[in-house]
Design an enzyme around this catalytic site. Structure first.
Site, short mmCIF file in Angstrom:
data_model
loop_
_atom_site.label_atom_id
_atom_site.label_comp_id
_atom_site.label_asym_id
_atom_site.label_seq_id
_atom_site.Cartn_x
_atom_site.Cartn_y
_atom_site.Cartn_z
N ARG A 147 18.82 39.14 -13.62
CA ARG A 147 18.33 37.88 -13.03
C ARG A 147 18.29 36.85 -14.13
O ARG A 147 17.44 36.87 -15.00
CB ARG A 147 16.94 38.05 -12.43
CG ARG A 147 16.33 36.72 -11.96
CD ARG A 147 15.00 36.90 -11.25
NE ARG A 147 14.01 37.60 -12.04
CZ ARG A 147 13.04 37.01 -12.76
NH1 ARG A 147 12.93 35.69 -12.78
NH2 ARG A 147 12.17 37.74 -13.45
N CYS A 195 11.08 33.53 -7.73
CA CYS A 195 10.38 33.29 -8.99
C CYS A 195 10.04 31.81 -9.21
O CYS A 195 9.23 31.49 -10.07
CB CYS A 195 11.18 33.83 -10.17
SG CYS A 195 12.71 32.93 -10.53
N ASP A 208 15.57 42.61 -13.58
CA ASP A 208 15.01 42.87 -12.26
C ASP A 208 15.78 42.16 -11.14
O ASP A 208 15.24 41.87 -10.09
CB ASP A 208 13.54 42.48 -12.23
CG ASP A 208 13.31 40.99 -12.52
OD1 ASP A 208 14.28 40.25 -12.75
OD2 ASP A 208 12.13 40.57 -12.52
N HIS A 213 15.78 32.37 -19.28
CA HIS A 213 15.71 33.76 -19.72
C HIS A 213 16.50 34.65 -18.77
O HIS A 213 16.76 34.27 -17.63
CB HIS A 213 14.26 34.23 -19.80
CG HIS A 213 13.47 33.52 -20.84
ND1 HIS A 213 12.87 32.29 -20.61
CD2 HIS A 213 13.24 33.81 -22.14
CE1 HIS A 213 12.27 31.89 -21.72
NE2 HIS A 213 12.48 32.80 -22.66
N CYS A 258 17.15 33.61 -14.98
CA CYS A 258 16.12 32.70 -14.50
C CYS A 258 16.29 31.39 -15.27
O CYS A 258 15.97 31.31 -16.45
CB CYS A 258 14.76 33.33 -14.75
SG CYS A 258 13.37 32.38 -14.14
#
Length: 144
Positions: A116, A65, A107, A103, A118
């Site tokens: 996850r 990501c 997923d 956040h 992030c």
């Protein structure tokens, strides 16, 4: 050093513009811009302001990501979640008492719980395993 005692001007000077924007103004750093995205050394990740332990290296994974990703928080990490509806999206924001982190999404790796986290690299500091004892984090060594 815990930076909670600093006023906002001192904190901005101490953190720098990007980290201040991310941590205090709920900003987001550019994807793939922080070296922690591809750092997979053993150690812990602490809040850049309070120095509290937030994540363990064993829970970090490459999500693709563009930001550091973790499957879970460290035990008793002082992280809270709240709804974030900015920019026309519904997301779950993660932060500490002082610091916007990023956040959490559903997923992540299923075998690790499916989450996850992030996280903006500018909101955390990596403490390598070999430095943990001298930096006062020796009690966390058995968690790695």
């Amino acid at each position: 050093m815990d930076k909670r005692h600093l006023d906002e001007e001192q904190l901005r000077e101490s953190l720098g513009d990007v980290a201040y924007h991310v941590t205090r103004e709920k900003g987001t750093e550019l994807p793939f811009s922080h070296p922690y995205d591809h750092l997979f050394d053993e150690g812990i990740y602490v809040d850049v302001i309070t120095k509290e332990v937030l994540f363990l290296s064993k829970d970090k994974f490459d999500s693709g990501c563009g930001w550091p990703a973790f499957s879970k928080t460290a035990p008793d990490a002082p992280i809270k979640e709240q709804s974030d509806t900015r920019y026309g999206m519904i997301r779950t924001e993660v932060e500490t008492e002082t610091t916007h982190l990023g956040h959490v999404f559903n997923d992540g790796p299923k075998e690790a719980g499916g989450l996850r986290y992030c996280i903006n690299g500018a909101s955390i500091e990596f403490i390598p395993k070999e430095d943990m004892e001298k930096r006062g984090y020796g009690s966390w060594l058995n968690c790695l």
